[in-house]
Write a protein that holds these residues in place. Structure first.
Motif, PDB file in Angstrom:
ATOM      1  N   PRO A  92       0.797  -1.229   0.000  1.00 25.76           N
ATOM      2  CA  PRO A  92       0.000   0.000   0.000  1.00 25.76           C
ATOM      3  C   PRO A  92       0.835   1.288   0.000  1.00 25.76           C
ATOM      4  N   THR A  93       0.460   2.204  -0.861  1.00 21.89           N
ATOM      5  CA  THR A  93       1.070   3.533  -0.883  1.00 21.89           C
ATOM      6  C   THR A  93       0.902   4.222   0.464  1.00 21.89           C
ATOM      7  N   LEU A  94      -0.156   3.853   1.164  1.00 22.65           N
ATOM      8  CA  LEU A  94      -0.468   4.450   2.461  1.00 22.65           C
ATOM      9  C   LEU A  94       0.697   4.369   3.443  1.00 22.65           C
ATOM     10  N   LEU A  95       1.546   3.364   3.301  1.00 20.78           N
ATOM     11  CA  LEU A  95       2.696   3.229   4.200  1.00 20.78           C
ATOM     12  C   LEU A  95       3.588   4.465   4.176  1.00 20.78           C
TER      13      LEU A  95
ATOM     14  N   PHE B 249       0.522  -7.242   1.698  1.00 23.56           N
ATOM     15  CA  PHE B 249       0.796  -7.448   0.276  1.00 23.56           C
ATOM     16  C   PHE B 249      -0.471  -7.921  -0.446  1.00 23.56           C
ATOM     17  N   PRO B 250      -0.763  -7.373  -1.616  1.00 21.93           N
ATOM     18  CA  PRO B 250      -2.022  -7.691  -2.302  1.00 21.93           C
ATOM     19  C   PRO B 250      -2.078  -9.141  -2.768  1.00 21.93           C
ATOM     20  N   ARG B 251      -3.176  -9.790  -2.445  1.00 23.88           N
ATOM     21  CA  ARG B 251      -3.348 -11.185  -2.866  1.00 23.88           C
ATOM     22  C   ARG B 251      -3.399 -11.301  -4.385  1.00 23.88           C
TER      23      ARG B 251
ATOM     24  N   ARG C 174      -1.407 -15.821  -0.063  1.00 22.89           N
ATOM     25  CA  ARG C 174      -0.316 -15.180  -0.791  1.00 22.89           C
ATOM     26  C   ARG C 174       0.794 -16.206  -1.033  1.00 22.89           C
ATOM     27  N   GLY C 175       0.439 -17.224  -1.813  1.00 23.46           N
ATOM     28  CA  GLY C 175       1.327 -18.367  -2.011  1.00 23.46           C
ATOM     29  C   GLY C 175       2.668 -18.018  -2.620  1.00 23.46           C
ATOM     30  N   GLN C 176       2.717 -16.951  -3.415  1.00 23.10           N
ATOM     31  CA  GLN C 176       4.002 -16.562  -4.012  1.00 23.10           C
ATOM     32  C   GLN C 176       5.020 -16.142  -2.945  1.00 23.10           C
ATOM     33  N   LEU C 177       4.523 -15.725  -1.788  1.00 26.05           N
ATOM     34  CA  LEU C 177       5.431 -15.299  -0.724  1.00 26.05           C
ATOM     35  C   LEU C 177       5.956 -16.478   0.086  1.00 26.05           C
ATOM     36  N   HIS C 178       5.634 -17.695  -0.361  1.00 29.92           N
ATOM     37  CA  HIS C 178       6.168 -18.912   0.259  1.00 29.92           C
ATOM     38  C   HIS C 178       7.243 -19.549  -0.624  1.00 29.92           C
TER      39      HIS C 178
END
Length: 264
Positions: free
Chosen positions: A125-128, A162-164, A175-179
């Motif tokens: 998020p840009t909000l960070l 992180f966006p699903r 968020r399987g890519q992050l595994h």
């Protein structure tokens, strides 16, 4: 700029009074990332007792701040429904807002690691970058991935930002890519993209959740009765592991080494 080490505080759950980092004092906007991604009660998720104490501490530090509670879920159940079931709305004041991370505008955050594990940048998020203070409020959990224990605390808690849609794999709800290739390796990239932006961390260790396998929402609870907090995610997670009689995760030590490398 990579965050520096800081002190860590520990309190009995019944005596926990949150003392926010300096960036929370008279802030205009504060982002709180709680572990509320599953439709489960504590210790799978953070307790409302700990989260409400954090929110009260932030409100005392910044009476007029907009406090944004941001989470991305890991199940078909909506964030609003999870919040309702767990009693979050009951502890929010009028200046607090609950936001599903997946609904926010996103931007790429460059990986400041001297040795990126997989991602040269990560979408979050840009909000960070639009708030004055960022706090991670994690639950203390141990799962098993590839026959190795994985500790989840304040750093692993950031996965929900992180966006699903970008990081999903077989399941659209996770968020399987992050595994891939492994969570410990990807956590290095998580720290050096967005983790270093966080001003504070809180770990709810009233109970330690222990899963018999990879599933972070099925297992048993071990009473500990502590809350650990400070201004550095790695220091807080290291202390939480010590108190919970867990070995310091390899990913914490690897990140600390690389963080030292960036300063030399």
């Amino acid at each position: 700029m990579i965050a520096s080490e800081g002190s860590v505080q520990v309190a009995e759950i019944t005596h926990f009074v949150y003392q926010p980092p300096a960036t929370a004092q008279n802030a205009c906007r504060i982002l709180v990332k709680p572990n509320l991604g599953y439709p489960k009660k504590p210790p799978v998720t953070v307790s409302m007792g700990v989260l409400s104490t954090v929110l009260r501490g932030l409100r005392q530090a910044s009476p007029n701040a907009e406090i944004l509670i941001v989470e991305g879920v890991c199940s078909p159940v909506s964030l609003g429904e999870i919040a309702s079931r767990n009693g979050l709305y009951d502890v929010m004041d009028q200046g607090m807002q609950l936001i599903d991370a997946d609904t926010l505008p996103m931007q790429e955050y460059p990986n400041q690691s001297p040795h990126p594990a997989r991602f040269p940048s990560m979408l979050a998020p840009t909000l960070l970058q639009e708030v004055d203070c960022r706090i991670s409020v994690g639950a203390l959990k141990r799962t098993v991935l590839k026959e190795e224990p994985l500790i989840s605390a304040s750093l692993k808690n950031l996965y929900g930002l992180f966006p699903r849609d970008r990081y999903k794999a077989r399941s659209p709800h996770s968020r399987g890519q992050l595994h891939r290739p492994s969570v410990p390796l990807v956590l290095q990239d998580v720290y050096f993209t967005i983790g270093h932006l966080f001003d504070g961390a809180v770990v709810d260790a009233n109970e330690k959740f222990i899963s018999v396998d990879w599933q972070p929402d099925r297992g048993s609870a071990v009473p500990i009765g502590k809350v650990i907090w400070g201004n550095d995610l790695l220091v807080v997670d290291r202390e939480a592991c010590r108190i919970a009689d867990e070995l310091t995760p390899d990913y914490v030590e690897a990140i600390e080494r690389m963080r030292d490398e960036t300063r030399s």
